[in-house]
Design a protein around this motif. Structure first.
Motif, mmCIF file in Angstrom:
data_model
loop_
_atom_site.group_PDB
_atom_site.id
_atom_site.type_symbol
_atom_site.label_atom_id
_atom_site.label_comp_id
_atom_site.label_asym_id
_atom_site.label_seq_id
_atom_site.Cartn_x
_atom_site.Cartn_y
_atom_site.Cartn_z
ATOM 1 N N ILE A 210 0.838 -1.205 0.000
ATOM 2 C CA ILE A 210 0.000 0.000 0.000
ATOM 3 C C ILE A 210 0.868 1.248 0.000
ATOM 4 N N ALA A 211 1.950 1.248 0.801
ATOM 5 C CA ALA A 211 2.832 2.417 0.870
ATOM 6 C C ALA A 211 3.527 2.666 -0.461
ATOM 7 N N ILE A 212 3.959 1.594 -1.138
ATOM 8 C CA ILE A 212 4.608 1.752 -2.441
ATOM 9 C C ILE A 212 3.622 2.332 -3.459
ATOM 10 N N TYR A 213 2.397 1.798 -3.457
ATOM 11 C CA TYR A 213 1.386 2.311 -4.396
ATOM 12 C C TYR A 213 1.069 3.784 -4.107
ATOM 13 N N ALA A 214 0.901 4.119 -2.825
ATOM 14 C CA ALA A 214 0.543 5.500 -2.468
ATOM 15 C C ALA A 214 1.649 6.473 -2.839
ATOM 16 N N SER A 215 2.906 6.046 -2.713
ATOM 17 C CA SER A 215 4.017 6.951 -3.019
ATOM 18 C C SER A 215 4.224 7.114 -4.524
ATOM 19 N N THR A 216 3.934 6.074 -5.293
ATOM 20 C CA THR A 216 4.101 6.156 -6.750
ATOM 21 C C THR A 216 2.861 6.709 -7.444
ATOM 22 N N HIS A 217 1.750 6.841 -6.714
ATOM 23 C CA HIS A 217 0.526 7.432 -7.262
ATOM 24 C C HIS A 217 0.054 8.543 -6.324
ATOM 25 N N GLN A 218 0.953 9.486 -6.069
ATOM 26 C CA GLN A 218 0.658 10.562 -5.119
ATOM 27 C C GLN A 218 -0.553 11.380 -5.569
ATOM 28 N N TYR A 219 -1.420 11.665 -4.579
ATOM 29 C CA TYR A 219 -2.647 12.454 -4.775
ATOM 30 C C TYR A 219 -3.668 11.760 -5.673
ATOM 31 N N SER A 220 -3.521 10.456 -5.869
ATOM 32 C CA SER A 220 -4.533 9.702 -6.600
ATOM 33 C C SER A 220 -5.647 9.287 -5.643
ATOM 34 N N VAL A 221 -6.695 8.672 -6.187
ATOM 35 C CA VAL A 221 -7.797 8.215 -5.341
ATOM 36 C C VAL A 221 -7.310 7.157 -4.352
ATOM 37 N N GLY A 222 -6.460 6.236 -4.845
ATOM 38 C CA GLY A 222 -5.930 5.209 -3.959
ATOM 39 C C GLY A 222 -5.085 5.781 -2.839
ATOM 40 N N ASP A 223 -4.320 6.845 -3.154
ATOM 41 C CA ASP A 223 -3.500 7.495 -2.131
ATOM 42 C C ASP A 223 -4.380 8.134 -1.063
ATOM 43 N N TYR A 224 -5.447 8.803 -1.477
ATOM 44 C CA TYR A 224 -6.361 9.433 -0.513
ATOM 45 C C TYR A 224 -7.074 8.380 0.346
ATOM 46 N N ILE A 225 -7.461 7.277 -0.274
ATOM 47 C CA ILE A 225 -8.149 6.217 0.482
ATOM 48 C C ILE A 225 -7.217 5.611 1.526
ATOM 49 N N SER A 226 -5.973 5.321 1.132
ATOM 50 C CA SER A 226 -5.023 4.741 2.086
ATOM 51 C C SER A 226 -4.701 5.711 3.211
ATOM 52 N N SER A 227 -4.602 6.997 2.897
ATOM 53 C CA SER A 227 -4.351 7.996 3.943
ATOM 54 C C SER A 227 -5.527 8.088 4.903
ATOM 55 N N PHE A 228 -6.745 8.046 4.360
ATOM 56 C CA PHE A 228 -7.941 8.112 5.210
ATOM 57 C C PHE A 228 -8.006 6.902 6.145
ATOM 58 N N ILE A 229 -7.777 5.706 5.580
ATOM 59 C CA ILE A 229 -7.787 4.500 6.408
ATOM 60 C C ILE A 229 -6.678 4.563 7.463
ATOM 61 N N GLY A 230 -5.540 5.141 7.057
ATOM 62 C CA GLY A 230 -4.442 5.277 8.010
ATOM 63 C C GLY A 230 -4.800 6.167 9.182
ATOM 64 N N PHE A 231 -5.450 7.297 8.899
ATOM 65 C CA PHE A 231 -5.860 8.200 9.976
ATOM 66 C C PHE A 231 -6.902 7.546 10.878
ATOM 67 N N ILE A 232 -7.855 6.838 10.287
ATOM 68 C CA ILE A 232 -8.893 6.170 11.082
ATOM 69 C C ILE A 232 -8.268 5.093 11.970
ATOM 70 N N GLY A 233 -7.386 4.298 11.386
ATOM 71 C CA GLY A 233 -6.752 3.228 12.149
ATOM 72 C C GLY A 233 -5.905 3.739 13.289
ATOM 73 N N ALA A 234 -5.239 4.872 13.087
ATOM 74 C CA ALA A 234 -4.396 5.436 14.141
ATOM 75 C C ALA A 234 -5.220 6.137 15.209
ATOM 76 N N ALA A 235 -6.389 6.662 14.828
ATOM 77 C CA ALA A 235 -7.185 7.454 15.769
ATOM 78 C C ALA A 235 -8.102 6.608 16.643
ATOM 79 N N VAL A 236 -8.638 5.522 16.096
ATOM 80 C CA VAL A 236 -9.603 4.697 16.841
ATOM 81 C C VAL A 236 -8.849 3.749 17.767
ATOM 82 N N PRO A 237 -9.157 3.737 19.077
ATOM 83 C CA PRO A 237 -8.511 2.774 19.987
ATOM 84 C C PRO A 237 -8.782 1.339 19.568
ATOM 85 N N ASN A 238 -7.796 0.483 19.778
ATOM 86 C CA ASN A 238 -7.904 -0.900 19.320
ATOM 87 C C ASN A 238 -9.075 -1.647 19.951
ATOM 88 N N PHE A 239 -9.294 -1.431 21.245
ATOM 89 C CA PHE A 239 -10.349 -2.205 21.902
ATOM 90 C C PHE A 239 -11.731 -1.799 21.401
#
Length: 354
Positions: A155-184
């Motif tokens: 995912i990181a390789i795709y996001a870096s080689t397709h910067q500002y694409s739809v896939g990059d925005y989706i991976s960034s959004f999922i990344g923020f959600i995953g980091a913000a929501v507590p695991n439990f």
């Protein structure tokens, strides 16, 4: 014959003179002092609460209507070794772990020279309690780490080689959600969805077979692995974007080197350095940071056991778990440093004067 022996010895000396070999030897020599300092800190921090195991047991019995006088309490403390000053308890604890004499009662019973003491709560040898969960803890940790890197790196390789694409925005959004929501909380949500859709909340682990086990690991993969996956994605993506814009990649493109080779052989290899160097931190977070999630998912690993030992004042069990985790984390850090040397030949371990 002497010349042959001398040549072999010279080869050994030349091998030892290599920077990486010297570094590994130095790190191995530092292994014991590091664990010794960790043991001191862990043992003293574990015993910071004013009440001990006997105090908690007395309070529990009093709530049930039973009474224990001071003489009985003192006898219990002598039995558990809690009547000694804290520094004497530590010296006896660490000395018995390193070596227990052959003529001791512990060796006659267990046949081991390493006495990790007695678990108050379980009423048996501490190492037996730790060993019951150590294999599963290592297995779950290893599988989650494999999941994290197997998912995050592509995912990181795709996001870096397709910067500002739809896939990059989706991976960034999922990344923020995953980091913000507590695991439990994420665990409760996924368990609820699993129960509503499939009629099974998938609590615990299923050891009836390989595929049932993998099925029961889906939720731990998604929950415990999510936060680490998000961090790896963002770290590798940022490093990749930095490497892609460097002068050597522009020169490689000008010379006709294929884009795939530039990305995978040069940029990705350099971008992995911070991720590999953080392997020890990932191990530490998986061992200790997944405690609440493991309790929610009813996974019988060492994290919940450590929390229980701290709550009940089972100091020797808590100390043993902390020490085992420290050993595994120190080994993980050493392996990550060795892996860095293979990833980046520019790294030198002998100082800047060579």
């Amino acid at each position: 014959m002497e010349n042959n022996k001398k040549s072999i010895w010279e080869k050994v000396v030349d091998f030892y003179r290599k920077d990486l070999v010297q570094y590994i030897v130095k790190r191995l020599l530092m292994f014991i002092p590091t664990l010794f300092l960790i043991s001191i800190l862990a043992f003293f921090v574990i015993q910071l609460p004013e009440t001990d195991y006997v105090d908690r047991e007395i309070a529990k019995l009093q709530m049930e209507g039973e009474f224990i006088d001071q003489e009985q309490a003192a006898a219990l403390r002598r039995e558990y070794g809690l009547d000694l000053p804290i520094h004497e308890r530590y010296i006896k604890w660490i000395k018995d772990i390193i070596w227990t004499p052959t003529d001791s009662e512990y060796y006659r019973i267990y046949g081991s020279h390493h006495n990790w003491k007695y678990s108050f709560a379980y009423g048996k040898d501490v190492w037996d309690v730790v060993d019951d969960r150590l294999g599963l803890t290592i297995l779950v940790t290893a599988l989650i780490m494999i999941f994290q890197y197997a998912v995050s790196l592509p995912i990181a390789i795709y996001a870096s080689t397709h910067q500002y694409s739809v896939g990059d925005y989706i991976s960034s959004f999922i990344g923020f959600i995953g980091a913000a929501v507590p695991n439990f909380i994420l665990a409760f949500v996924i368990m609820y969805i699993s129960y509503k859709w499939f009629g099974d909340a998938n609590l615990g682990l299923d050891f009836s077979g390989f595929f049932p086990f993998l099925k029961s690991m889906i939720i731990p993969f998604l929950v415990i692995g999510t936060s680490g996956t998000c961090g790896i994605i963002r770290s590798v993506r940022a490093q990749m974007l930095d490497e892609v814009s460097r002068q050597y990649t522009l020169t490689a493109r000008a010379k006709g080197v294929s884009e795939r080779k530039i990305i995978m052989k040069y940029c990705f290899r350099a971008a992995m350095n911070p991720t590999v160097s953080g392997l020890g931190g990932v191990l530490s977070s998986l061992f200790s940071g997944s405690t609440v999630t493991a309790m929610v998912l009813m996974i019988d690993i060492q994290g919940p056991e450590l929390l229980k030992a701290l709550q009940t004042g089972d100091i020797y069990l808590a100390g043993a778990i902390v020490m085992v985790q420290a050993i595994l984390v120190v080994i993980g850090i050493l392996l990550s440093d060795i892996a860095l040397a293979f990833l980046d030949p520019r790294i030198r371990y002998s100082g800047g004067n060579r």
